[in-house]
Design a protein around this motif. Structure first.
Motif, PDB file in Angstrom:
ATOM      1  N   SER A 178      16.534  -3.375   5.257  1.00  0.00           N
ATOM      2  CA  SER A 178      16.741  -2.575   6.099  1.00  0.00           C
ATOM      3  C   SER A 178      17.499  -1.107   5.381  1.00  0.00           C
ATOM      4  O   SER A 178      17.851  -1.508   4.306  1.00  0.00           O
ATOM      5  CB  SER A 178      17.852  -2.690   7.561  1.00  0.00           C
ATOM      6  N   SER A 179      17.418  -0.056   6.004  1.00  0.00           N
ATOM      7  CA  SER A 179      18.297   0.802   5.357  1.00  0.00           C
ATOM      8  C   SER A 179      18.923   1.579   6.251  1.00  0.00           C
ATOM      9  O   SER A 179      18.913   1.735   7.613  1.00  0.00           O
ATOM     10  CB  SER A 179      16.933   2.223   4.774  1.00  0.00           C
ATOM     11  N   ASN A 180      20.127   2.359   5.684  1.00  0.00           N
ATOM     12  CA  ASN A 180      21.034   3.066   6.415  1.00  0.00           C
ATOM     13  C   ASN A 180      20.722   4.493   6.331  1.00  0.00           C
ATOM     14  O   ASN A 180      20.680   5.186   5.199  1.00  0.00           O
ATOM     15  CB  ASN A 180      22.470   2.687   6.069  1.00  0.00           C
ATOM     16  N   LEU A 181      20.602   5.466   7.728  1.00  0.00           N
ATOM     17  CA  LEU A 181      20.113   6.787   7.413  1.00  0.00           C
ATOM     18  C   LEU A 181      21.262   7.400   6.839  1.00  0.00           C
ATOM     19  O   LEU A 181      21.074   8.414   6.220  1.00  0.00           O
ATOM     20  CB  LEU A 181      19.852   7.161   8.991  1.00  0.00           C
ATOM     21  N   GLY A 182      22.520   7.312   7.156  1.00  0.00           N
ATOM     22  CA  GLY A 182      23.501   8.176   6.572  1.00  0.00           C
ATOM     23  C   GLY A 182      23.823   8.142   5.197  1.00  0.00           C
ATOM     24  O   GLY A 182      24.043   8.849   4.348  1.00  0.00           O
ATOM     25  N   PRO A 234       6.402  -3.307   8.801  1.00  0.00           N
ATOM     26  CA  PRO A 234       7.558  -2.333   9.352  1.00  0.00           C
ATOM     27  C   PRO A 234       8.656  -2.628   8.707  1.00  0.00           C
ATOM     28  O   PRO A 234       9.186  -3.540   8.137  1.00  0.00           O
ATOM     29  CB  PRO A 234       7.535  -3.052  11.041  1.00  0.00           C
ATOM     30  N   PHE A 235       9.321  -1.698   8.804  1.00  0.00           N
ATOM     31  CA  PHE A 235      10.883  -1.299   7.875  1.00  0.00           C
ATOM     32  C   PHE A 235      11.739  -0.998   8.776  1.00  0.00           C
ATOM     33  O   PHE A 235      11.672   0.274   9.420  1.00  0.00           O
ATOM     34  CB  PHE A 235      10.556  -0.322   6.882  1.00  0.00           C
ATOM     35  N   PHE A 236      12.954  -1.494   9.011  1.00  0.00           N
ATOM     36  CA  PHE A 236      14.077  -1.265   9.713  1.00  0.00           C
ATOM     37  C   PHE A 236      14.707  -0.307   9.264  1.00  0.00           C
ATOM     38  O   PHE A 236      15.437  -0.271   8.045  1.00  0.00           O
ATOM     39  CB  PHE A 236      14.875  -2.690  10.052  1.00  0.00           C
ATOM     40  N   ILE A 237      15.033   0.899  10.029  1.00  0.00           N
ATOM     41  CA  ILE A 237      16.025   1.715   9.593  1.00  0.00           C
ATOM     42  C   ILE A 237      16.844   2.060  10.885  1.00  0.00           C
ATOM     43  O   ILE A 237      16.508   1.992  12.088  1.00  0.00           O
ATOM     44  CB  ILE A 237      15.264   3.032   8.978  1.00  0.00           C
ATOM     45  N   ALA A 238      18.116   2.429  10.537  1.00  0.00           N
ATOM     46  CA  ALA A 238      18.983   2.806  11.692  1.00  0.00           C
ATOM     47  C   ALA A 238      20.396   3.770  11.138  1.00  0.00           C
ATOM     48  O   ALA A 238      20.532   3.755  10.022  1.00  0.00           O
ATOM     49  CB  ALA A 238      19.794   1.708  12.220  1.00  0.00           C
ATOM     50  N   ASP A 239      20.836   4.160  11.977  1.00  0.00           N
ATOM     51  CA  ASP A 239      22.046   4.951  11.646  1.00  0.00           C
ATOM     52  C   ASP A 239      23.347   4.061  11.330  1.00  0.00           C
ATOM     53  O   ASP A 239      24.030   4.216  10.212  1.00  0.00           O
ATOM     54  CB  ASP A 239      22.836   5.967  13.059  1.00  0.00           C
ATOM     55  N   THR A 297      29.118  11.848  -0.706  1.00  0.00           N
ATOM     56  CA  THR A 297      29.445  10.714   0.109  1.00  0.00           C
ATOM     57  C   THR A 297      30.371  11.041   1.451  1.00  0.00           C
ATOM     58  O   THR A 297      30.750  10.195   2.153  1.00  0.00           O
ATOM     59  CB  THR A 297      30.244   9.591  -0.883  1.00  0.00           C
ATOM     60  N   PHE A 298      30.773  12.516   1.323  1.00  0.00           N
ATOM     61  CA  PHE A 298      31.698  12.604   2.433  1.00  0.00           C
ATOM     62  C   PHE A 298      30.831  13.460   3.450  1.00  0.00           C
ATOM     63  O   PHE A 298      31.563  14.059   4.455  1.00  0.00           O
ATOM     64  CB  PHE A 298      32.781  13.424   1.778  1.00  0.00           C
ATOM     65  N   VAL A 299      29.600  13.684   3.366  1.00  0.00           N
ATOM     66  CA  VAL A 299      28.968  14.375   4.274  1.00  0.00           C
ATOM     67  C   VAL A 299      28.269  13.482   5.651  1.00  0.00           C
ATOM     68  O   VAL A 299      28.169  12.464   5.379  1.00  0.00           O
ATOM     69  CB  VAL A 299      27.920  15.280   3.607  1.00  0.00           C
ATOM     70  N   ASN A 300      27.779  14.204   6.524  1.00  0.00           N
ATOM     71  CA  ASN A 300      26.895  13.134   7.582  1.00  0.00           C
ATOM     72  C   ASN A 300      26.053  13.968   7.859  1.00  0.00           C
ATOM     73  O   ASN A 300      25.725  15.313   7.965  1.00  0.00           O
ATOM     74  CB  ASN A 300      28.181  13.409   8.794  1.00  0.00           C
ATOM     75  N   PHE A 301      24.868  13.122   8.362  1.00  0.00           N
ATOM     76  CA  PHE A 301      23.546  13.667   8.702  1.00  0.00           C
ATOM     77  C   PHE A 301      23.228  14.210   9.908  1.00  0.00           C
ATOM     78  O   PHE A 301      22.523  14.864  10.596  1.00  0.00           O
ATOM     79  CB  PHE A 301      22.440  12.471   8.378  1.00  0.00           C
ATOM     80  N   LYS A 302      24.480  14.066  10.926  1.00  0.00           N
ATOM     81  CA  LYS A 302      24.142  14.319  12.438  1.00  0.00           C
ATOM     82  C   LYS A 302      23.650  15.424  12.783  1.00  0.00           C
ATOM     83  O   LYS A 302      23.080  15.497  14.016  1.00  0.00           O
ATOM     84  CB  LYS A 302      25.182  13.093  13.111  1.00  0.00           C
ATOM     85  N   HIS A 303      24.117  16.498  11.959  1.00  0.00           N
ATOM     86  CA  HIS A 303      23.640  17.829  12.265  1.00  0.00           C
ATOM     87  C   HIS A 303      22.098  18.089  12.288  1.00  0.00           C
ATOM     88  O   HIS A 303      21.594  18.994  12.757  1.00  0.00           O
ATOM     89  CB  HIS A 303      24.302  18.900  11.362  1.00  0.00           C
ATOM     90  N   LEU A 304      21.298  17.291  11.710  1.00  0.00           N
ATOM     91  CA  LEU A 304      19.810  17.184  11.801  1.00  0.00           C
ATOM     92  C   LEU A 304      19.194  16.622  12.927  1.00  0.00           C
ATOM     93  O   LEU A 304      18.162  16.758  13.063  1.00  0.00           O
ATOM     94  CB  LEU A 304      19.397  16.277  10.541  1.00  0.00           C
TER      95      LEU A 304
END
Length: 173
Positions: A118-122, A87-92, A132-139
């Motif tokens: 772990s990986s960071n979704l953003g 298993p691989f941990f990923i989070a915002d 580097t100035f954008v955000n994924f949250k609109h997805l």
């Protein structure tokens, strides 16, 4: 390998001194039905009212939540049963969320079945779009509410969009 999207709500900034109040996790795959959600009793007498308020719970409510030992043992069983391969941990916010999950697993179970990576979704999104100035949250399709499982689901939806729209190579098992 299964990607496990996790979101944590806490009553303070660090594990041990403060408590993880709830967390949600799910295997990132198209149905998003392999889920885990728990509410945990505080492990400390310390808490920051403003931090706890974000989760929507009162201190009195949290005192009636489930014992952390039982929760972490159940979560370990769920990870084993629902994930394929490592298993691989990923989070915002993997720096925040992983520290709580890791501390609780080691403190209550002696090991962390999600490992040390772990990986960071953003950060994934920023790299894919080269900005580097954008955000994924609109997805996200599921709006953030600070319910840990709903927030994890919204983040998993965004990760699936990164695979579909940008060709991100992730395992969906």
């Amino acid at each position: 390998m299964s990607c496990i999207m996790v979101d944590v709500e806490s009553d303070g900034p660090i594990p041990g001194d403060y408590s993880m109040i709830s967390f949600g996790a799910l295997v990132v795959e198209p149905s998003l039905t392999k889920t885990f959600y728990a509410q945990l009793q505080p492990i400390s007498d310390k808490w920051i009212p403003e931090a706890l308020q974000i989760s929507g719970f009162t201190r009195e409510e949290t005192l009636a939540f489930e014992e952390p030992q039982a929760v972490m043992e159940k979560f370990a069983v769920c990870i084993e049963a629902e994930s394929s391969g490592r298993p691989f941990f990923i989070a915002d916010n993997n720096g925040f969320d992983w520290q709580f999950i890791n501390w609780y697993f080691y403190h209550f179970c002696g090991n962390n079945p999600l490992g040390h990576t772990s990986s960071n979704l953003g950060s994934l999104y920023k790299g894919l779009v080269k900005d580097t100035f954008v955000n994924f949250k609109h997805l996200r399709k599921t709006a953030p509410t600070h319910n840990a499982l709903e927030d994890a689901k919204g983040n998993a939806e965004a990760l699936l969009q990164l695979k579909q729209e940008f060709g991100l190579k992730i395992s969906l098992k």
